[in-house]
Design a protein around this motif. Structure first.
Motif, PDB file in Angstrom:
ATOM      1  N   ARG A   1       0.838  -1.190   0.000  1.00  0.00           N
ATOM      2  CA  ARG A   1       0.000   0.000   0.000  1.00  0.00           C
ATOM      3  C   ARG A   1       0.881   1.251   0.000  1.00  0.00           C
ATOM      4  NH1 ARG A   1      -3.225  -3.321  -0.782  1.00  0.00           N
ATOM      5  NH2 ARG A   1      -5.299  -3.673   0.155  1.00  0.00           N
ATOM      6  N   THR A   2       0.387   2.283  -0.670  1.00  0.00           N
ATOM      7  CA  THR A   2       0.976   3.610  -0.563  1.00  0.00           C
ATOM      8  C   THR A   2      -0.031   4.515   0.131  1.00  0.00           C
ATOM      9  OG1 THR A   2       2.327   3.415  -2.561  1.00  0.00           O
ATOM     10  CG2 THR A   2       1.812   5.631  -1.821  1.00  0.00           C
ATOM     11  N   VAL A   3       0.432   5.188   1.168  1.00  0.00           N
ATOM     12  CA  VAL A   3      -0.422   6.167   1.822  1.00  0.00           C
ATOM     13  C   VAL A   3       0.110   7.558   1.475  1.00  0.00           C
ATOM     14  CG1 VAL A   3       0.877   6.026   3.994  1.00  0.00           C
ATOM     15  CG2 VAL A   3      -1.428   6.953   4.000  1.00  0.00           C
TER      16      VAL A   3
ATOM     17  N   ASN B   1       5.375   4.127   1.209  1.00  0.00           N
ATOM     18  CA  ASN B   1       5.049   2.755   0.814  1.00  0.00           C
ATOM     19  C   ASN B   1       5.189   1.847   2.032  1.00  0.00           C
ATOM     20  OD1 ASN B   1       4.714   3.703  -1.744  1.00  0.00           O
ATOM     21  ND2 ASN B   1       6.555   2.760  -2.604  1.00  0.00           N
TER      22      ASN B   1
ATOM     23  N   THR C   1      -0.530  -4.844   6.899  1.00  0.00           N
ATOM     24  CA  THR C   1      -1.956  -4.561   6.737  1.00  0.00           C
ATOM     25  C   THR C   1      -2.264  -3.158   7.259  1.00  0.00           C
ATOM     26  OG1 THR C   1      -2.495  -6.898   7.007  1.00  0.00           O
ATOM     27  CG2 THR C   1      -4.286  -5.320   7.290  1.00  0.00           C
ATOM     28  N   LEU C   2      -2.633  -2.289   6.344  1.00  0.00           N
ATOM     29  CA  LEU C   2      -2.971  -0.919   6.703  1.00  0.00           C
ATOM     30  C   LEU C   2      -4.442  -0.870   7.100  1.00  0.00           C
ATOM     31  CD1 LEU C   2      -2.153   2.036   6.907  1.00  0.00           C
ATOM     32  CD2 LEU C   2      -2.698   2.299   4.484  1.00  0.00           C
TER      33      LEU C   2
ATOM     34  N   VAL D   1      -5.202   6.306   0.259  1.00  0.00           N
ATOM     35  CA  VAL D   1      -4.543   5.006   0.267  1.00  0.00           C
ATOM     36  C   VAL D   1      -4.667   4.392  -1.119  1.00  0.00           C
ATOM     37  CG1 VAL D   1      -4.475   2.691   1.268  1.00  0.00           C
ATOM     38  CG2 VAL D   1      -4.994   4.664   2.717  1.00  0.00           C
TER      39      VAL D   1
ATOM     40  N   ALA E   1      -3.583   0.902  -3.427  1.00  0.00           N
ATOM     41  CA  ALA E   1      -3.032  -0.462  -3.454  1.00  0.00           C
ATOM     42  C   ALA E   1      -1.967  -0.556  -4.534  1.00  0.00           C
ATOM     43  CB  ALA E   1      -4.146  -1.466  -3.719  1.00  0.00           C
TER      44      ALA E   1
END
Length: 399
Positions: A326-328, A372, A376-377, A396, A398
């Motif tokens: 995931r990228t936040v 990155n 589990t976000l 967020v 994916a």
């Protein structure tokens, strides 16, 4: 910045490093245990080498941040250990392409005209024009290239100048690129071996290429064909090549050998060089004044950019793919503590940061961070990030 150079290096490069504010320790003879001692004593930030081997004990001997290979390959450096220790490894690709291509063609011409044997006989007082006047000639003969990087590509116009059609194999070679170069793309190294009168190897040494050209490759070569290797000795099965020389009349020009000495001088006598039709040189492909100056200039550039910015040009050991899922993306006011609070929320959520950047919008009022993450976000982590009054938005994505 402390720089240790453990190989011969252009004097202009030494001057350029010093002019850039580096404190340079120049010990071109430091090898093996002496290199470990030199790293421990000099405590360098940067180590520059050419052919000198850099094993684990050297990497652990001092506070190294960067190892620069003043050349294209980097198989003499323990890259795996460097990566574990967080030490950058960089090289100088493409700077010796012309020099190596020149030597490769010198070996091809020498094999065809048996130049070394001519010279040896004449020095021994033997006149043998009847024997040496039997060359085939290169015009119209097919040159096969294994590998089409900088050096392999430099071979193409030289072959065309000799009137030699070219067939090539490379994992990256496409039909469109082959058409652009005016060459034929082969589907495999075996296809090159079967079609070529002369084969020249230009592969980097890595896990995929070690021993790539084995008995099946040399069995596919035409009887009496020429084989030239100016890449790395370990990409071929040297015993299989020796068998092809003995059994099929293959002639070989070799500038590289498995297990060759790392220094400039030493005892070395591989059995294959005793075979008739084999010409060996001393791993001198990149050893022209032009190439060494270009390589030194590039090594200096790498060090000075690293010193000024912390970035490493030509770095070879950063992960191309990470476990991040995931990228936040966090748009936030550019205030102290915002990123610290964000990273604290990520840490409490059991997530691992794989890559991160933070850039400021013009005017300096706001910024955006891209992080990155591996793990589990959860919504709880996202909400904890959003709870900061200085956070404007959280997105967020994916991966």
């Amino acid at each position: 910045m402390q720089v240790l150079i453990a190989d011969s290096f252009e004097s202009a490069g030494l001057d350029a490093l010093r002019a850039a504010g580096c404190e340079v320790t120049y010990q071109p003879a430091a090898k093996d245990a002496a290199l470990v001692e030199a790293v421990a004593a000099a405590a360098p930030d940067v180590l520059i080498v050419r052919s000198t081997k850099v094993p684990e004990d050297v990497l652990r001997a001092g506070p190294l941040k960067l190892v620069v290979r003043a050349g294209a390959g980097y198989n003499t450096i323990d890259v795996a250990t460097a990566s574990r220790l967080g030490i950058y490894v960089a090289n100088c690709p493409g700077k010796n392409s012309v020099a190596v291509a020149e030597l490769a063609f010198g070996l091809i011409a020498a094999l065809d005209r048996r130049i070394a044997d001519n010279v040896a006989d004449l020095r021994a007082g033997v006149w043998n024009k009847a024997e040496y006047g039997k060359a085939r000639g290169l015009f119209g003969r097919t040159l096969g290239l294994i590998g089409l990087g900088g050096i392999g590509s430099a071979m193409v116009p030289r072959a065309q100048a000799f009137g030699m059609p070219v067939v090539a194999w490379s994992r990256s070679l496409t039909d469109a690129r082959a058409a652009e170069l005016g060459i034929v793309r082969a589907e495999s190294p075996l296809e090159v071996a079967a079609q070529a009168d002369v084969v020249s190897v230009h592969l980097a040494l890595n896990g995929a290429t070690r021993g790539l050209l084995g008995a099946d490759f040399f069995a596919a070569m035409r009887p009496g064909a020429y084989f030239v290797n100016t890449a790395r000795g370990e990409v071929i099965d040297q015993d299989a090549l020796a068998a092809a020389v003995r059994d099929k009349g293959v002639r070989a020009g070799l500038d590289v050998f498995a297990g060759e000495p790392s220094g400039g001088k030493g005892e070395f006598h591989p059995d294959i060089v005793d075979l008739p039709g084999v010409y060996g040189t001393h791993h001198i492909g990149a050893s022209t004044d032009q190439a060494q100056q270009a390589i030194a200039d590039e090594a200096v550039r790498i060090v000075t950019v690293f010193a000024a910015t912390g970035e490493v040009p030509n770095v070879v050991n950063l992960a191309r793919v990470t476990p991040a899922g995931r990228t936040v993306i966090i748009r936030h006011l550019d205030r102290p503590g915002v990123l610290a609070a964000t990273l604290d929320a990520i840490s409490r959520g059991g997530l691992n940061v794989q890559e991160m950047e933070n850039v400021v919008f013009s005017g300096g009022e706001a910024a955006v961070a891209r992080i990155n993450l591996e793990g589990t976000l959860t919504d709880a982590v996202v909400q904890a990030i959003r709870a900061n009054d200085s956070v404007l938005d959280v997105q967020v994505i994916a991966l």
